[in-house]
Structures are given as C-alpha cells and as structure tokens.
Design a protein around this motif. Structure first.
Motif, PDB file in Angstrom:
ATOM      1  N   GLU A  85       1.407   1.979   6.968  1.00  0.00           N
ATOM      2  CA  GLU A  85       2.369   0.908   6.747  1.00  0.00           C
ATOM      3  C   GLU A  85       1.864  -0.100   5.705  1.00  0.00           C
ATOM      4  O   GLU A  85       2.629  -0.896   5.194  1.00  0.00           O
ATOM      5  N   CYS A  86       0.592  -0.026   5.346  1.00  0.00           N
ATOM      6  CA  CYS A  86       0.004  -0.910   4.325  1.00  0.00           C
ATOM      7  C   CYS A  86      -0.030  -0.275   2.931  1.00  0.00           C
ATOM      8  O   CYS A  86      -0.487  -0.908   1.973  1.00  0.00           O
ATOM      9  N   LEU A  87       0.435   0.961   2.807  1.00  0.00           N
ATOM     10  CA  LEU A  87       0.336   1.693   1.546  1.00  0.00           C
ATOM     11  C   LEU A  87       0.996   0.952   0.387  1.00  0.00           C
ATOM     12  O   LEU A  87       0.391   0.782  -0.674  1.00  0.00           O
ATOM     13  N   ASP A  88       2.234   0.504   0.554  1.00  0.00           N
ATOM     14  CA  ASP A  88       2.939  -0.171  -0.542  1.00  0.00           C
ATOM     15  C   ASP A  88       2.194  -1.427  -0.987  1.00  0.00           C
ATOM     16  O   ASP A  88       2.056  -1.685  -2.182  1.00  0.00           O
ATOM     17  N   ALA A  89       1.707  -2.202  -0.021  1.00  0.00           N
ATOM     18  CA  ALA A  89       0.981  -3.427  -0.361  1.00  0.00           C
ATOM     19  C   ALA A  89      -0.303  -3.112  -1.112  1.00  0.00           C
ATOM     20  O   ALA A  89      -0.617  -3.753  -2.128  1.00  0.00           O
ATOM     21  N   PHE A  90      -1.072  -2.110  -0.653  1.00  0.00           N
ATOM     22  CA  PHE A  90      -2.301  -1.759  -1.365  1.00  0.00           C
ATOM     23  C   PHE A  90      -2.006  -1.164  -2.740  1.00  0.00           C
ATOM     24  O   PHE A  90      -2.781  -1.341  -3.668  1.00  0.00           O
ATOM     25  N   ASN A  91      -0.880  -0.476  -2.894  1.00  0.00           N
ATOM     26  CA  ASN A  91      -0.515   0.051  -4.209  1.00  0.00           C
ATOM     27  C   ASN A  91      -0.225  -1.071  -5.202  1.00  0.00           C
ATOM     28  O   ASN A  91      -0.392  -0.894  -6.402  1.00  0.00           O
ATOM     29  N   LYS A  92       0.199  -2.235  -4.701  1.00  0.00           N
ATOM     30  CA  LYS A  92       0.488  -3.377  -5.571  1.00  0.00           C
ATOM     31  C   LYS A  92      -0.729  -4.276  -5.767  1.00  0.00           C
ATOM     32  O   LYS A  92      -0.721  -5.148  -6.640  1.00  0.00           O
ATOM     33  N   ALA A  93      -1.764  -4.062  -4.978  1.00  0.00           N
ATOM     34  CA  ALA A  93      -2.949  -4.918  -5.044  1.00  0.00           C
ATOM     35  C   ALA A  93      -3.756  -4.646  -6.307  1.00  0.00           C
ATOM     36  O   ALA A  93      -3.991  -3.499  -6.665  1.00  0.00           O
ATOM     37  N   LYS A  94      -4.181  -5.700  -6.962  1.00  0.00           N
ATOM     38  CA  LYS A  94      -5.074  -5.597  -8.118  1.00  0.00           C
ATOM     39  C   LYS A  94      -6.519  -5.813  -7.693  1.00  0.00           C
ATOM     40  O   LYS A  94      -7.452  -5.499  -8.438  1.00  0.00           O
ATOM     41  N   ALA A  95      -6.698  -6.387  -6.502  1.00  0.00           N
ATOM     42  CA  ALA A  95      -8.028  -6.652  -5.962  1.00  0.00           C
ATOM     43  C   ALA A  95      -7.981  -6.494  -4.447  1.00  0.00           C
ATOM     44  O   ALA A  95      -6.920  -6.596  -3.828  1.00  0.00           O
TER      45      ALA A  95
END
Length: 158
Positions: free
Chosen positions: A58-68
C-alpha cells in the motif's frame, strides 16, 4: 526443483536480521514509514544501500514518488515502533516520532543508526521492487543495542 513457499519463508527466517523503518515524505503525502527487515549495504564508494518493497504494498505509490528516504535502524527498545509501522493502513508517522532530516525525509528519534538517502535506482525483484539509495547523511549512536528478528520473533543481541 519446486519449493514450498511456507518452507522457503521458514528457512529464510533462520537468517537473523535487523529491523528498520523506512520513512519518506514525498510531495502529496504525509510523512510516513513502514517496517522492513530487507536492508543491506551495496557499495562503499559511492555509499549505497538497498531494501525491498512488495509490488502490492500500500506504500508503493508513495515510495515511487519519493526522491529521498531514510533507513532507520531500530534500537532494542523500539519494538512498539516496529509493530506500529508494520500494521496495514497505519503508516503515517506520529509527529513526536521523527524530525525532518537534511534530505527532507523523516528521521526517527532514538534509532541505533539512520541513513538518509537520495533515490538511486529501482529494480525488478520478482514480487518485490529492490530500492537502492545513495547515503547522503547518517547518524549513529555507538554502543546502542539494535533490534533483531529471527525465526519469527524479536530478539536482543547480548
């Protein structure tokens, strides 16, 4: 050779690991974190580390947008924190659990070590994505005891 998934998982559980919370703060999301034990070093020059994330997380989309992101290596007295951020649908960080680091990613308080990373690469890893980060900042507490996990249970190093 055909592997039984449960036997394979149990066999992997015989390898003691540390316990980490990976935290991030990508645009459009609240600061969040998730518990993992799939952390490893990759390279000293440049300083690279990796961890893995399930393709259906469920965190995949957020980590895909993370730069750090930050790899927060938990201390032996942080079992409750590990349990909290391992729960499904409970990844928003409590404001008293972190500070924002130099990378812009949240850094958990009280950890043995934290590695603030810039996103370096993502690789296909079967049912996981392998996330590689370049360490740009770190903090360690020498002598602190890490939280360990072995055979399905938390352990303490002696």
């Amino acid at each position: 050779m055909s592997l039984d998934p449960r036997e394979f998982r149990n066999a992997l559980g015989q390898f003691p690991t540390g316990v980490c919370v990976i935290s991030a703060n990508p645009e459009g999301y609240k600061p969040f974190g998730m518990t993992v034990n799939s952390f490893a070093s990759v390279s000293l020059d440049p300083a690279l580390v990796l961890w893995s994330l399930r393709n259906d997380s469920e965190c995949l989309d957020a980590f895909n947008k993370a730069k750090a992101f930050t790899v927060n290596v938990l201390a032996s007295d942080q079992v409750a924190l590990s349990n909290l951020y391992s729960q499904k649908s409970n990844h928003d960080l409590a404001t008293d659990h972190y500070r924002i680091g130099k990378s812009g990613a949240p850094v958990l308080r009280g950890c043995v070590t934290s590695f603030e990373c810039e996103m370096w690469a993502r690789y296909d890893g079967g049912d996981h994505i392998i996330v590689v980060g370049k360490v740009i900042e770190m903090e360690s507490k020498l002598g602190a005891k890490p939280l360990a996990f072995h055979a399905g249970k938390y352990r303490e190093l002696r």
